[in-house]
Scaffold this active site. Structure first.
Site, PDB file in Angstrom:
ATOM      1  N   GLY A  60      25.040  51.522  23.291  1.00  0.00           N
ATOM      2  CA  GLY A  60      25.421  50.708  24.432  1.00  0.00           C
ATOM      3  C   GLY A  60      25.008  51.445  25.693  1.00  0.00           C
ATOM      4  CB  SER A  61      26.845  53.825  27.798  1.00  0.00           C
ATOM      5  OG  SER A  61      27.768  52.841  28.216  1.00  0.00           O
ATOM      6  N   GLY A  83      53.774  36.169  41.939  1.00  0.00           N
ATOM      7  CA  GLY A  83      54.969  36.395  41.143  1.00  0.00           C
ATOM      8  C   GLY A  83      54.850  35.781  39.763  1.00  0.00           C
ATOM      9  N   GLY A  84      55.929  35.156  39.303  1.00  0.00           N
ATOM     10  CA  GLY A  84      55.928  34.548  37.981  1.00  0.00           C
ATOM     11  C   GLY A  84      54.850  33.491  37.836  1.00  0.00           C
ATOM     12  CD  GLN A 110      53.639  42.604  41.536  1.00  0.00           C
ATOM     13  OE1 GLN A 110      53.040  42.534  40.475  1.00  0.00           O
ATOM     14  NE2 GLN A 110      54.923  42.946  41.603  1.00  0.00           N
ATOM     15  CB  ILE A 111      50.641  37.712  46.226  1.00  0.00           C
ATOM     16  CG1 ILE A 111      50.384  38.999  47.036  1.00  0.00           C
ATOM     17  CG2 ILE A 111      50.884  36.529  47.160  1.00  0.00           C
ATOM     18  CD1 ILE A 111      49.115  38.970  47.866  1.00  0.00           C
ATOM     19  CG  PHE A 166      18.403  41.582  28.714  1.00  0.00           C
ATOM     20  CD1 PHE A 166      17.080  41.739  29.091  1.00  0.00           C
ATOM     21  CD2 PHE A 166      19.217  42.710  28.634  1.00  0.00           C
ATOM     22  CE1 PHE A 166      16.560  43.006  29.381  1.00  0.00           C
ATOM     23  CE2 PHE A 166      18.707  43.969  28.916  1.00  0.00           C
ATOM     24  CZ  PHE A 166      17.378  44.118  29.278  1.00  0.00           C
ATOM     25  CD  GLU A 209      24.155  42.646  34.359  1.00  0.00           C
ATOM     26  OE1 GLU A 209      23.389  43.234  35.141  1.00  0.00           O
ATOM     27  OE2 GLU A 209      24.235  41.423  34.264  1.00  0.00           O
TER      28      GLU A 209
END
Length: 379
Positions: A129-130, A337-338, A334-335, A121, A361
């Protein structure tokens, strides 16, 4: 039209397919920015390319609710693969289904339903664009043909597409009401596709510019009447926004499940992460955001399926779900971690993939404009 039981059975079948055939190759897709040929063939055989195409043209014929149910399931798998299928079965085919005459439907939909032909499309331009009113691609009728000139950018599926739904200005004096839609085929004289763009995420789903240089399009490939292109594009994008929201809900499902599993097995300071109240609260917020997004999405689906315009409801669903996904995936990193920052866990891939949903979209800012405009109109 599929019954709820048939839709559920299809969702279960798709989920099994994704786990067996797609998830195991997600790393390859990510690194090669392509979908393997044999996976594309298996996808065709399953019928995923014909999800929304009416049964009389060889598709499955899902309505919006059914499509969104599948999108939720697809949210759990490789995002590039999900986007390729979602774009093809969404904005790339629904315009032809809604506006196409019988000859056009018979010409294109059967091959699009089997996946022999992939659709794209083409609306966005370097200067439009917008703001579609700034569209510069033109279509001038000369005898039994239209001559199209212009450039479209960031067109999802363009490198692999065979069918292009293209918006072009046929009457500049009418503004957006002078924008018309056309069906183009790969191989049309004057149509070319640029190089596949390198993207932050969404690897596997290719994106490229579409260039039109004195492109010759048969007059019978005008989609609907002149000036109806942008009107149909708005309707198509409205439904597309709800399906994007549905996919975001599926992505949040995956992130919450993986985060909960990780919290149960990972220890820190002599305790499982699941025992720490701060992380429990993060997980709770993730679930609340996911469920709120799902409720707004279902309201959008119900509104559109009732025959109402649904622009406001779709904008709210898309805005909230996409921004909620951004918060949920950030919390998931974050949960973990590394480990969340490492490719091994796969969370960082979703982090990159998730960023695009607030842009395509209709950006979050456009959704806010729509929502505020409706509030001001109603009060």
């Amino acid at each position: 039209m599929q019954t709820p039981a048939e839709v559920q059975a299809l969702c279960d079948e798709v989920r099994r397919f994704l786990v067996k055939e797609v998830d195991s190759r997600s790393r390859w897709i990510e690194e090669n920015d392509a979908i393997p040929d044999d996976l594309m063939q298996k996808t065709r055989e399953l019928g995923l390319f014909g999800l929304t195409i009416p049964e009389e043209y060889g598709g499955i014929g899902l309505n919006l609710a059914g499509k969104c149910a599948i999108e939720e399931v697809m949210g759990s798998t490789n995002y590039g693969f999900a986007t390729l299928i979602g774009n093809h079965t969404g904005i790339s085919t629904t315009g032809i289904t809604a506006l196409g005459n019988e000859a056009q439907k018979k010409q294109y939909l059967p091959r699009m339903a089997t996946g022999e032909w992939v659709g794209c499309f083409a609306l966005t331009e370097p200067e439009a664009g917008s703001d579609p009113a700034a569209m510069r691609t033109t279509a001038v009728k000369k005898g039994d043909r239209y001559i199209l000139n212009g450039e479209k950018i960031y067109i999802t599926n363009a490198p692999v597409a065979n069918v292009f739904t293209v918006m072009a200005v046929t009457d500049k004096s009418k503004g957006v009401k002078g924008i018309s839609a056309f069906i183009l085929e790969r191989g049309f004289k004057g149509l070319s596709v640029g190089k596949n763009e390198l993207k932050m995420g969404m690897h596997g789903c290719t994106t490229a510019p579409v260039i039109l240089q004195d492109c010759e399009v048969p007059a019978e490939n005008l989609l609907g009447a002149e000036g109806m292109g942008y009107v149909q594009a708005l309707k198509t994008l409205t439904a597309g926004r709800v399906t994007v929201a549905a996919r975001c809900c599926g992505m949040m499902d995956k992130l919450i499940s993986r985060s909960a599993d990780y919290m149960k097995v990972r220890s820190q300071g002599g305790h499982k992460l699941a025992e720490y109240q701060g992380l429990q609260w993060m997980l709770a917020d993730m679930a609340v955001q996911r469920d709120a997004a799902r409720l707004l999405t279902r309201r959008g689906i119900d509104t559109l399926m009732s025959g109402e315009r649904g622009t406001l409801e779709a904008a709210m669903a898309k805005l909230y779900a996409t921004e909620a996904l951004g918060k949920v995936v950030d919390a998931a990193v974050q949960i973990h971690g590394g480990m969340g920052y490492m490719r091994e866990a796969g969370i960082e891939t979703t982090f990159r993939d998730a960023r695009i949903v607030r842009i395509y979209e209709g950006t979050s800012e456009i959704q806010r404009n729509i929502i505020a405009g409706q509030i001001l109109k109603d009060n």
